[in-house]
Design an enzyme around this catalytic site. Structure first.
Site, PDB file in Angstrom:
ATOM      1  N   HIS A 124       0.816  -1.223   0.000  1.00  0.00           N
ATOM      2  CA  HIS A 124       0.000   0.000   0.000  1.00  0.00           C
ATOM      3  C   HIS A 124       0.850   1.274   0.000  1.00  0.00           C
ATOM      4  O   HIS A 124       0.317   2.361  -0.246  1.00  0.00           O
ATOM      5  CB  HIS A 124      -0.923   0.035   1.216  1.00  0.00           C
ATOM      6  N   ASP A 247      -4.571 -12.692   3.543  1.00  0.00           N
ATOM      7  CA  ASP A 247      -5.798 -12.227   4.176  1.00  0.00           C
ATOM      8  C   ASP A 247      -7.044 -12.543   3.354  1.00  0.00           C
ATOM      9  O   ASP A 247      -8.151 -12.143   3.722  1.00  0.00           O
ATOM     10  CB  ASP A 247      -5.739 -10.737   4.501  1.00  0.00           C
TER      11      ASP A 247
END
Length: 344
Positions: A124, A247
């Site tokens: 990110h 995830d």
């Protein structure tokens, strides 16, 4: 030659964003404990080196580098998700350096493949902004290192449940790094739409396919077989980098997917086979997200078994959902003018 190089360091456990934060030291600790209890033949563990200022500068702006350096030894809330502790800056330097070292060892032929298990994660982190638990963008820094080492074309495949906005931004206008992402959409960070395909010389070299929550092993198999692998084979990278977030596991408390460790192992097998076919097996994995301690550790372990050639996992043969089929049609249509294989 080492079959599978594992790069990690106790310093990574000292990066602690605080109580209740999902990106906790126990994430890596649980992986390492599983490897200690059940060692995988064919692996070798080493400690990484920190990234240099020049290596960071290949991706990140002077402003961000100076800001993050000012946080060394401090606990600071950068935003509501991204928090440092006194050891975080040094851990982030080591995570970036481990990613570079993994690339160097694989490209030099000293390791067949490698898994850099560092914290904090990176995908990110924008060139000028830390965000989403991430300080430096390890995958982008690794890709730049590969280019300096002579790789003409680098593939980054990001299977984290969140879109890697920072990695996409780093190579948005470039054809020498192909960024591909399978992610939950719409979802944080609210990027990764199918029409995000790059710009200028980089048009077509960003490949996104996001699907709603509930995606299964079979859905991800369809994404790989009908979009990502055909494009990757046409691209013929000199190195494959996987931004390996776990995830999307069915036990994850943050993501909305229902993958199993077998699904992750199947993707790892498929991209390991791709690397074997097009670039002599040169593949590097980098740890990104994954917040179920059991789901994360079992999935990472399953992928390491694949890398070390202790096992293989096939994609499931059951079909994808209607939502996934629809998402694939949209992504393939957006990219077909740039990748004729998708129009066949």
């Amino acid at each position: 030659m080492t079959q599978t190089l594992l790069l990690t360091d106790p310093l990574f456990l000292q990066h602690d964003p605080g109580p209740q934060h999902p990106e906790c030291p126990a994430r890596l600790k649980r992986i390492l404990e599983l490897l200690e209890r059940h060692p995988i033949p064919g692996t070798e563990r080493r400690v990484p080196r920190p990234a240099t200022e020049e290596e960071l500068a290949a991706v990140h702006t002077p402003r961000l580098r100076a800001y993050l350096k000012s946080l060394q030894g401090r606990s600071v809330e950068i935003d509501e998700d991204t928090v440092t502790s006194p050891a975080s800056y040094d851990a982030a330097l080591l995570a970036a350096g481990g990613s570079i070292q993994a690339v160097e060892e694989v490209l030099a032929g000293r390791a067949r493949n490698a898994f850099a298990m560092g914290r904090p994660p990176g995908h990110h982190a924008e060139p000028d902004q830390a965000m989403g638990f991430c300080l430096f963008n390890n995958a982008a820094i690794a890709a730049e290192a590969a280019r300096r080492q002579g790789a003409q074309r680098v593939l980054i495949f990001d299977w984290d449940v969140h879109h890697g906005n920072g990695t996409q931004s780093a190579f948005w206008k470039r054809p020498d790094v192909l960024y591909m992402s399978a992610h939950q959409f719409p979802y944080y960070p609210h990027s990764g739409a199918p029409d995000e395909i790059g710009e200028g010389e980089g048009t077509g070299y960003t490949v996104n396919c996001g699907i709603p929550g509930g995606g299964t092993d079979a859905d991800y198999a369809a994404l790989c077989e009908q979009l990502f692998l055909p494009v990757a084979r046409d691209y013929r990278p000199d190195l494959v980098i996987i931004s390996a977030g776990f995830d999307a596991h069915r036990e994850d408390p943050i993501g909305g997917m229902v993958l199993t460790e077998r699904g992750f192992a199947a993707m790892c097998t498929a991209f390991k086979d791709l690397a074997q076919d097009v670039c002599g097996g040169r593949l590097v994995m980098l740890l990104e997200g994954g917040y179920s301690l059991e789901g994360l550790s079992r999935s990472a372990y399953a992928c390491i078994e694949v890398l070390a050639e202790r096992t293989r996992e096939r994609f499931p043969t059951t079909g994808a959902s209607r939502d996934t089929a629809a998402a694939l049609r949209i992504s393939r249509t957006a990219l077909a003018p740039h990748w004729p294989v998708l129009g066949r």
